[in-house]
Scaffold this active site. Structure first.
Site, short mmCIF file in Angstrom:
data_model
loop_
_atom_site.label_atom_id
_atom_site.label_comp_id
_atom_site.label_asym_id
_atom_site.label_seq_id
_atom_site.Cartn_x
_atom_site.Cartn_y
_atom_site.Cartn_z
N SER A 180 0.86 -1.19 0.00
CA SER A 180 0.00 0.00 0.00
C SER A 180 0.89 1.23 0.00
O SER A 180 2.02 1.20 0.53
CB SER A 180 -0.89 0.01 1.25
OG SER A 180 -1.48 1.28 1.46
N TYR A 231 -2.31 -0.67 10.16
CA TYR A 231 -2.44 -1.08 8.76
C TYR A 231 -1.18 -0.73 7.98
O TYR A 231 -0.61 -1.56 7.27
CB TYR A 231 -3.66 -0.42 8.12
CG TYR A 231 -3.82 -0.72 6.65
CD1 TYR A 231 -4.42 -1.91 6.23
CD2 TYR A 231 -3.36 0.16 5.68
CE1 TYR A 231 -4.57 -2.20 4.88
CE2 TYR A 231 -3.50 -0.12 4.33
CZ TYR A 231 -4.10 -1.30 3.94
OH TYR A 231 -4.22 -1.58 2.60
#
Length: 250
Positions: free
Chosen positions: A142, A156
């Site tokens: 990501s 995350y």
């Protein structure tokens, strides 16, 4: 049409994984699709079969936090399809809360799925690739992995940084016959971020975003920030700007 090869995709029942399955099938690949929700997988396989009747699609229920199941399912799929040429480590969670606010359960679940689950998948994939003498391991990271993110994104982002580090370590090892890619998606519309406002700047639809991912994967790029615009220049800024500026991005 003969198959271009076989691709195993985890987290294939929705979002990026589901769309990758469609696009790779259209390119001529046979598929091994895994997810917890088999009903969604069956619908996906039916649609792929209707659009591409010459493609083989094998399905398995899989929770990537179940270590034993990961190794067993990867072996079963390799046996069923004859080989697994590419594994896309895609399954992930977006749960999270600021640290110290009483939601350790959510942060732990994200860490176990996104990092420990990715480690298990990488181990299982690399066992197959070492035995075969070839393979392509793709890790879906990501853009948030590039710097520490605040509040609900903290855990995350840390897990996705860990995933990218695993990929880099494997590339450094230079296992004969094995390519390793890490993909850093920017804002791509998916089930995971459906709560985010539709007009988020730079957000692209799932099909467009995944097309950029698939193109990078097909080129076996070691690293790919996707879509390239605006995420390649943003990646440079994220790695060089002061944290006081970066925090405004999360």
């Amino acid at each position: 049409m003969s198959s271009k090869g076989t691709i195993l995709i985890t987290g294939a029942s929705s979002g990026l994984g589901e769309e990758m399955a469609r696009q790779f099938a259209a390119l001529g690949y046979d598929l091994a699709l895994c997810a917890r929700r088999t009903d969604r997988l069956e619908l996906l396989a039916k649609g792929i079969g209707a659009a591409h009747p010459d493609r083989t699609v094998a399905l398995r229920a899989l929770d990537v936090t179940d270590d034993t199941a990961v190794f067993r399912v990867f072996r079963e799929l390799a046996a069923e399809l004859g080989t697994i040429d590419r594994v896309v480590v895609n399954a992930g969670l977006g749960k999270g809360a600021p640290l110290g606010t009483g939601r350790y359960d959510a942060n732990k679940q994200t860490a176990m799925t996104n990092f420990i689950g990715a480690l298990a998948q990488s181990e299982a994939a690399m066992e197959l690739f070492r035995e075969q003498g070839h393979g392509h391991l793709v890790m879906v990271s990501s853009m948030s992995a590039l710097r520490g993110m605040r509040k609900s994104m903290t855990t995350y982002a840390a897990t996705k940084a860990g995933v990218a580090s695993l990929a880099e370590g494997l590339r450094s090892e230079r296992v004969k016959g094995v390519d390793v890619s890490v993909v850093y998606p920017g804002y791509i519309r998916s089930e995971m971020n459906e709560h985010v406002q539709q007009r988020t700047k730079f957000m692209v639809d799932t099909e467009t975003g995944v097309r950029a991912m698939v193109e990078a994967i097909e080129k076996r790029k070691p690293k790919a920030f996707v879509p390239a615009w605006p995420w390649v220049p943003i990646s440079v800024l994220m790695r060089t700007l002061p944290l006081s500026v970066v925090r405004k991005l999360s």
